[in-house]
Scaffold this motif. Structure first.
Motif, PDB file in Angstrom:
ATOM      1  N   GLY A 257      19.816  -2.179  -0.882  1.00  0.00           N
ATOM      2  CA  GLY A 257      18.768  -2.616  -1.817  1.00  0.00           C
ATOM      3  C   GLY A 257      17.391  -2.103  -1.431  1.00  0.00           C
ATOM      4  O   GLY A 257      16.651  -1.578  -2.279  1.00  0.00           O
ATOM      5  N   VAL A 258      17.017  -2.213  -0.165  1.00  0.00           N
ATOM      6  CA  VAL A 258      15.700  -1.702   0.237  1.00  0.00           C
ATOM      7  C   VAL A 258      15.670  -0.172   0.154  1.00  0.00           C
ATOM      8  O   VAL A 258      14.619   0.419  -0.116  1.00  0.00           O
TER       9      VAL A 258
ATOM     10  N   ASN B  82       7.778   1.418   5.097  1.00  0.00           N
ATOM     11  CA  ASN B  82       8.124   0.213   5.855  1.00  0.00           C
ATOM     12  C   ASN B  82       8.398  -0.865   4.830  1.00  0.00           C
ATOM     13  O   ASN B  82       7.615  -1.045   3.890  1.00  0.00           O
ATOM     14  N   ILE B  83       9.486  -1.586   5.039  1.00  0.00           N
ATOM     15  CA  ILE B  83       9.860  -2.606   4.067  1.00  0.00           C
ATOM     16  C   ILE B  83       9.917  -3.963   4.738  1.00  0.00           C
ATOM     17  O   ILE B  83      10.624  -4.152   5.729  1.00  0.00           O
ATOM     18  N   GLN B  84       9.162  -4.902   4.175  1.00  0.00           N
ATOM     19  CA  GLN B  84       9.193  -6.281   4.667  1.00  0.00           C
ATOM     20  C   GLN B  84      10.207  -7.063   3.844  1.00  0.00           C
ATOM     21  O   GLN B  84      10.105  -7.096   2.614  1.00  0.00           O
ATOM     22  N   THR B  85      11.201  -7.641   4.516  1.00  0.00           N
ATOM     23  CA  THR B  85      12.171  -8.497   3.826  1.00  0.00           C
ATOM     24  C   THR B  85      11.996  -9.917   4.375  1.00  0.00           C
ATOM     25  O   THR B  85      11.244 -10.119   5.339  1.00  0.00           O
TER      26      THR B  85
ATOM     27  N   ASP C 238       0.861  -1.187   0.000  1.00  0.00           N
ATOM     28  CA  ASP C 238       0.000   0.000   0.000  1.00  0.00           C
ATOM     29  C   ASP C 238       0.903   1.244   0.000  1.00  0.00           C
ATOM     30  O   ASP C 238       2.105   1.121  -0.234  1.00  0.00           O
ATOM     31  N   HIS C 239       0.352   2.409   0.284  1.00  0.00           N
ATOM     32  CA  HIS C 239       1.087   3.673   0.167  1.00  0.00           C
ATOM     33  C   HIS C 239       2.348   3.737   1.045  1.00  0.00           C
ATOM     34  O   HIS C 239       3.293   4.448   0.728  1.00  0.00           O
ATOM     35  N   GLU C 240       2.324   3.011   2.175  1.00  0.00           N
ATOM     36  CA  GLU C 240       3.467   3.064   3.116  1.00  0.00           C
ATOM     37  C   GLU C 240       4.242   1.759   3.238  1.00  0.00           C
ATOM     38  O   GLU C 240       5.203   1.699   4.000  1.00  0.00           O
ATOM     39  N   ASN C 241       3.820   0.725   2.525  1.00  0.00           N
ATOM     40  CA  ASN C 241       4.410  -0.598   2.746  1.00  0.00           C
ATOM     41  C   ASN C 241       4.778  -1.311   1.451  1.00  0.00           C
ATOM     42  O   ASN C 241       3.939  -1.402   0.533  1.00  0.00           O
ATOM     43  N   ILE C 242       6.001  -1.830   1.433  1.00  0.00           N
ATOM     44  CA  ILE C 242       6.422  -2.659   0.298  1.00  0.00           C
ATOM     45  C   ILE C 242       7.117  -3.915   0.821  1.00  0.00           C
ATOM     46  O   ILE C 242       7.542  -3.961   1.977  1.00  0.00           O
ATOM     47  N   LYS C 243       7.182  -4.905  -0.052  1.00  0.00           N
ATOM     48  CA  LYS C 243       7.943  -6.132   0.234  1.00  0.00           C
ATOM     49  C   LYS C 243       9.107  -6.155  -0.729  1.00  0.00           C
ATOM     50  O   LYS C 243       8.927  -5.816  -1.906  1.00  0.00           O
TER      51      LYS C 243
END
Ligand SMILES: N[C@H](CCC[C@H](N)C(=O)O)C(=O)O
Length: 255
Positions: free
Chosen positions: A200-201, A219-222, A177-182
């Protein structure tokens, strides 16, 4: 005998060595051995903490293939935590790395690391290219869970085009969404998918904001956990901060 400390930042793991008095054998063969997951300690990379005039310390980063590399974001965060655990500074550090000076703050297990300014995003045939201290390709995907990151990443990294440019790290990004990526990353020098890649992130966050209209604070989910990236946009991308955990795992001695 070499005394070492093992740290990890969202599963990107490093052998840390206090080399302020010198003497560490930084040959490709030795570093590759120490990072080897069967014959050695096992790590994505190795970091030396050394003395540097005008800075709290100098960070030298080597990839698992034994070669001294470009900047490592998670490694930088772990180096800051290691230097803080060694008592080199209290809460705020300024250190020098291969890409220039960095400022960082430590709050218990969390480290916030200032990254170098990013000048430009380049459109490539299969994604966006940015240099965040290390070279990164950012590719947007619909479904990251079912992606063969190692095969796809290696095919791009070993293509004539990227080999000719000295190689590249390949980041696959899914927008939540607007604030979250994987993000999942194939890393040059490790030549495999790692659990997380800091530079990378950082590249993924800037490209997501600039090219897909997402927030400038993401916020980045790895695979190895959560990171945060924020930045300012002007003539270039500046005040880039990479936040997340940097954790001591174990220490020992190796021949
Ligand atoms: N894991 C690192 C990146 C290391 C860079 C390296 N793989 C290269 O470009 O050669 C990070 O957290 O930023």
């Amino acid at each position: 005998m070499t005394k070492f400390f093992k740290y990890q930042g969202t599963g990107n793991d490093f052998v840390m060595i206090d080399n302020r008095e010198g003497g560490f054998d930084d040959s490709i063969k030795n570093v590759e051995f120490l990072c080897h997951r069967r014959f050695g300690i096992g790590a994505d990379g190795l970091i030396l903490i050394e003395n540097a005039d005008g800075f709290d310390f100098k960070m030298r980063y080597f990839n698992a293939d034994g070669k001294e590399g470009s900047m490592c974001g998670n490694g930088g965060r772990c180096a800051v935590k290691f230097a803080s655990d060694l008592g080199i500074f209290e809460k705020q550090a300024t250190f020098i790395a291969v890409d220039g000076p960095h400022h960082a703050t430590v709050d218990q297990g969390e480290v916030s690391l200032g990254m170098i300014d990013v000048e430009e995003i380049f459109d490539e045939t299969n994604g966006y290219f940015l240099n965040t201290g290390s070279p990164h390709l950012v590719i947007f995907e619909e479904d990251l869970d079912n992606l063969d990151v190692k095969t796809k990443g290696a095919a791009i990294r070993y293509s004539d085009y990227w080999v000719g440019k000295g190689g590249v790290n390949v980041n696959f990004v899914q927008i939540i969404d607007h604030e979250n990526i994987k993000v999942r990353t194939y890393e040059r020098g490790v030549e495999d998918e790692t659990y997380s890649c800091g530079t990378g992130v950082t590249a993924a966050a800037i490209a997501s904001s600039e090219k897909k209209g997402l927030s400038q604070k993401l916020n980045i989910q790895t695979l190895g956990g959560k990171l945060g990236v924020s930045f300012q946009r002007g003539q270039k991308f500046s005040e880039i901060l990479l936040n997340g955990p940097a954790i001591f795992v174990f220490e020992g001695e190796v021949l």
